[in-house]
Motif scaffolding. Structure first.
Motif, mmCIF file in Angstrom:
data_model
loop_
_atom_site.group_PDB
_atom_site.id
_atom_site.type_symbol
_atom_site.label_atom_id
_atom_site.label_comp_id
_atom_site.label_asym_id
_atom_site.label_seq_id
_atom_site.Cartn_x
_atom_site.Cartn_y
_atom_site.Cartn_z
ATOM 1 N N ALA A 267 39.637 -37.588 28.816
ATOM 2 C CA ALA A 267 40.942 -37.552 27.993
ATOM 3 C C ALA A 267 41.139 -39.053 27.378
ATOM 4 O O ALA A 267 41.362 -39.334 26.368
ATOM 5 C CB ALA A 267 42.071 -37.124 28.487
ATOM 6 N N THR A 268 40.953 -40.031 28.395
ATOM 7 C CA THR A 268 41.006 -41.311 28.022
ATOM 8 C C THR A 268 40.067 -41.930 27.033
ATOM 9 O O THR A 268 40.459 -42.605 26.169
ATOM 10 C CB THR A 268 41.200 -41.968 29.464
ATOM 11 O OG1 THR A 268 42.021 -41.570 30.304
ATOM 12 C CG2 THR A 268 41.332 -43.658 29.259
ATOM 13 N N GLN B 93 42.225 -33.755 20.641
ATOM 14 C CA GLN B 93 41.118 -34.619 19.994
ATOM 15 C C GLN B 93 39.999 -33.312 19.451
ATOM 16 O O GLN B 93 39.336 -34.064 18.833
ATOM 17 C CB GLN B 93 40.466 -35.520 21.443
ATOM 18 C CG GLN B 93 41.469 -36.469 21.713
ATOM 19 C CD GLN B 93 41.844 -37.286 20.764
ATOM 20 O OE1 GLN B 93 41.058 -37.995 20.055
ATOM 21 N NE2 GLN B 93 43.141 -37.721 20.795
ATOM 22 N N ARG C 254 40.329 -40.475 23.504
ATOM 23 C CA ARG C 254 41.440 -41.301 22.838
ATOM 24 C C ARG C 254 41.215 -42.696 22.532
ATOM 25 O O ARG C 254 41.348 -43.262 21.475
ATOM 26 C CB ARG C 254 42.799 -41.172 23.827
ATOM 27 C CG ARG C 254 43.613 -39.846 23.695
ATOM 28 C CD ARG C 254 44.802 -40.173 24.050
ATOM 29 N NE ARG C 254 44.765 -40.846 25.615
ATOM 30 C CZ ARG C 254 44.844 -40.151 26.738
ATOM 31 N NH1 ARG C 254 44.790 -38.746 26.718
ATOM 32 N NH2 ARG C 254 44.765 -40.639 27.814
ATOM 33 N N ASP C 255 40.136 -43.434 23.212
ATOM 34 C CA ASP C 255 39.736 -44.486 22.999
ATOM 35 C C ASP C 255 38.364 -44.626 21.897
ATOM 36 O O ASP C 255 37.786 -45.952 22.059
ATOM 37 C CB ASP C 255 39.397 -45.161 24.066
ATOM 38 C CG ASP C 255 40.590 -45.570 25.198
ATOM 39 O OD1 ASP C 255 41.794 -45.423 24.505
ATOM 40 O OD2 ASP C 255 40.454 -46.000 26.411
ATOM 41 N N THR D 34 43.684 -32.201 24.772
ATOM 42 C CA THR D 34 44.355 -33.210 24.609
ATOM 43 C C THR D 34 44.694 -33.593 23.075
ATOM 44 O O THR D 34 45.232 -34.783 22.436
ATOM 45 C CB THR D 34 43.606 -34.458 25.032
ATOM 46 O OG1 THR D 34 42.566 -34.243 24.594
ATOM 47 C CG2 THR D 34 43.511 -34.591 26.540
#
Length: 714
Positions: free
Chosen positions: A448-449, A505, A452-453, A503
């Motif tokens: 998830a991190t 995405q 998002r990045d 999430t």
């Protein structure tokens, strides 16, 4: 008693003090000179027979001018006064008497204590003017304060330096009557305040009140005010008061007000309850459940703590189809049913949306699992809502606290991981947490991190060939996204797509995939390799209602003809919101984009749904091939043949997925499938490799089925 005329004349009888009777020895010290009172002795004729030194100073005459002379002769202004009458009453009654007397001439106050005996009257006179005036001033202050207290809306008392109630206002009196109605004797004027308060408040509050009040009454240095909030019962309901006590300047009195703060406290309690409970179901919310979990974990008497995380299966479909009002009613019924299943001391909370938590104290793993099965069984009976009986099920994750679970958040994370594992295994499942799930949860967080990045830049596409079964020609490819992870290498979609969907995405990822695959297909077409491109679409894309716009944008930028693009959707995604899916798919089909149902046989599609949607292709899941392969005898392949016959009747092309063996290939050909894909015919590969592969198939005659059978030796 009337003064003797002889005394009034000053004559001396036998036994009187005369000059030749005077003792010539040194005078002894009079012990009565040491007391703070003026002392006089009068005989029955009202003549002075003794006076001490303070008496001489009080009357302003020496003893030599007083002894043997009458009171009226020496002090004529006392005749007929209250003092004379008081002394006469002592003699007449023969009983000691004490009274206060104001000297008319000076205006000063004296305390008179008189005793009669056979010789006459002994009087002790003390100057109390300062004390009397201080008392009068105090009384005036009390009267003034009483008037002020009466105007206060709070129950208020004035305490003397001994802690007793000097005065109380009407509100205090009214509250006292309510206490009396409850069988509690209220405190009134003259009563000890702390003793009275002890009959109506808790011992802990009384101890705090006592300490604060004693500090004020002692006059010691420090704060001159004191505050305390306490609860009590007046009548039939609990009430809360705020005690505000303060010293009265220039005295050691204390004013104590009892302000009714019941409305404020009830309001604060209501706000606190709302902050810690779910408004729809009344259950504890996430923050409150975390507090309860923390308390259970820290309890030394608790053998072990278990947390069960329940997620209702397919509840969004229920909400969307029946409406949010029915959905809310169902959530309330679920909450009530869960509460009925747990033991006293356990807790049920609503985490969010359609997710619930059950906290079980003092249980081991087997007991926690038994509770999970009991909760699962509670869903066997449909739930009533707005006249409907709605069947529901739940995926349940179970986590039992261990030494390495850390804290409440850690246990919740473990239960959450177990719930997702249960949900991933299908509907209506129970999964017990294992440490491997914690590692999986950490991986989900990393995914998830990273997504998002900007991990979209690390995505790559592999393409699996789709082959015609009648000619063996390569007709198209299915785009399969991969993640080129910088540390873990090439990752398959099942390691990150579910997290991307959760999430949010997945939608930007799908947009990227549409643009990338359409660009690649257009490039292949320009190179003389017109392959049909199939791209998987999530149900989330229908919910955003941007699918049509995103597809048009990808086609416009790439120049790919719409007929060369196929959108693949699973049965489950169509079942979540068939009406919304149908509207968008009809628009896409209208300008040439094809639609395929993926993984047919794993969901709950009905013929009515298939006929209602603009479907051009049906992809038969590999599980049906495996099942058909296990069947022996003349009926082998009949299920596949029936499905293919159905698609032919509906004008839908059929694609067999998972063709991995020559037997699979012969089976799907015999069933009459139009197309097939699988590792026997071609594994997923990067775009450059697929170009070379397709050219090699063309160079070898273009029949990939024949080449596959030859390559397998059969």
């Amino acid at each position: 008693m009337t003064p003797d005329p002889a005394c009034r004349r000053g004559t001396r009888e036998a036994g009187s003090v005369v000059p030749h009777d005077v003792d010539r020895t040194p005078a002894r010290r009079d012990p009565l000179d040491a007391i703070p009172d003026a002392v006089f002795q009068l005989d029955h004729a009202w003549c002075f027979t003794y006076v001490n030194a303070l008496g001489e100073r009080l009357l302003g005459l020496p003893a030599t001018e007083l002894l043997g002379r009458s009171v009226v002769e020496c002090l004529p202004y006392l005749a007929g006064t209250l003092l004379a009458k008081g002394l006469g009453a002592v003699v007449a009654g023969g009983e000691p008497r004490a009274f206060e007397y104001q000297h008319e001439a000076s205006g000063r106050w004296y305390e008179i204590r008189a005793n009669s005996d056979a010789q006459g009257v002994t009087c002790f006179v003390r100057d109390i003017d300062d004390r009397r005036r201080a008392d009068l001033l105090q009384q005036a202050e009390v009267s003034e304060l009483t008037a002020v207290l009466e105007s206060l809306p709070a129950a208020t008392v004035l305490l003397g330096e001994d802690g007793r109630i000097l005065t109380a206002n009407r509100v205090w009196t009214a509250n006292g009557e309510r206490l009396r109605a409850c069988g509690i004797r209220p405190g009134g004027v003259g009563d000890d305040y702390l003793e009275a308060m002890g009959r109506g408040i808790e011992p802990e509050d009384h101890a705090l009140l006592s300490a604060g009040l004693h500090a004020l009454l002692s006059g010691s240095s420090g704060p001159e005010t004191f505050d305390l909030e306490y609860s009590s019962t007046l009548g039939s309901r609990p009430v809360w008061f705020r005690v505000q006590a303060a010293r009265v300047h220039s005295s050691r009195h204390v004013v104590v007000s009892h302000i009714d703060i019941t409305d404020r406290v009830c309001g604060e309690q209501a706000l606190a309850w709302q902050a810690s409970h779910d408004q729809l179901t009344g259950l504890p919310n996430r923050s409150r459940m975390l507090e309860l979990i923390g308390e259970a974990l820290s309890s030394p008497d608790c053998r072990a703590t278990a947390l069960l995380h329940l997620d209702l299966d397919g509840f969004k479909t229920v909400n969307d189809s029946l409406g949010h009002e029915v959905g809310d009613a169902l959530l309330r019924h679920v909450a009530y049913r869960l509460v009925e299943q747990v033991r006293p001391g356990d807790a049920v909370g609503r985490l969010a949306g359609d997710q619930f938590l059950v906290l079980a104290r003092d249980v081991d793993s087997s007991e926690a699992a038994a509770l999970a099965f009991r909760l699962q069984a509670a869903f066997a009976t449909p739930f009533p809502a707005e006249g409907l009986a709605v069947p529901l099920s739940a995926s349940i994750g179970v986590a039992v606290a261990t030494d390495d679970c850390g804290d409440a958040h850690g246990l919740l994370s473990d239960a959450d991981s177990a719930m997702y594992a249960a949900k991933g295994a299908g509907r209506d499942r129970i999964h017990l947490f294992t440490p491997t799930l914690r590692e999986a949860a950490r991986w989900r967080l990393e995914v998830a991190t990273r997504l998002r990045d900007g991990a979209i830049d690390q995505l790559v596409v592999h393409y699996q060939p789709v082959v015609r079964l009648d000619t063996g020609a390569v007709e198209g490819v299915e785009a399969l996204v991969r993640w080129q992870h910088p540390e873990r290498g090439l990752l398959p979609p099942d390691t990150f797509l579910s997290v991307a969907e959760e999430t949010g995405q997945l939608i930007p990822m799908t947009r990227w995939l549409l643009h990338e695959t359409c660009r690649r297909a257009a490039q292949w077409t320009a190179e003389g390799l017109p392959l049909r491109m199939a791209v998987n679409i999530s149900a989330r894309h229908f919910a955003t209602e941007t699918l049509v716009r995103d597809v048009r944008s990808a086609l416009r930028e790439s120049g790919l003809p719409p007929e060369q693009l196929t959108l693949e959707l699973t049965e489950t995604s169509l079942a979540e919101d068939p009406a919304r899916a149908e509207d968008q798919l009809n628009i896409l089909r209208s300008f040439g984009v094809r639609v395929a149902i993926d993984d047919f046989g794993t969901g709950w599609s009905s013929l009515a749904q298939l006929l209602a949607l603009p479907i051009g292709t049906l992809k038969i899941d590999r599980s049906l091939l495996t099942a058909a392969e296990r069947v022996s005898g003349p009926d082998t392949g009949d299920v596949l043949s029936a499905i293919v016959a159905l698609t032919d009747t509906l004008g839908i092309r059929s694609v067999a997925e998972g063709v991995e063996t020559p037997e699979h290939l012969r089976l799907v050909r015999r069933a009459g499938c139009d197309l097939a894909q699988g590792w026997l015919l071609g594994q997923p590969m990067p775009a450059e490799q697929l170009t070379r592969w397709a050219r090699a198939v063309e160079a070898a005659g273009g029949d990939r089925c024949a080449l596959a059978l030859e390559g397998s030796g059969r």
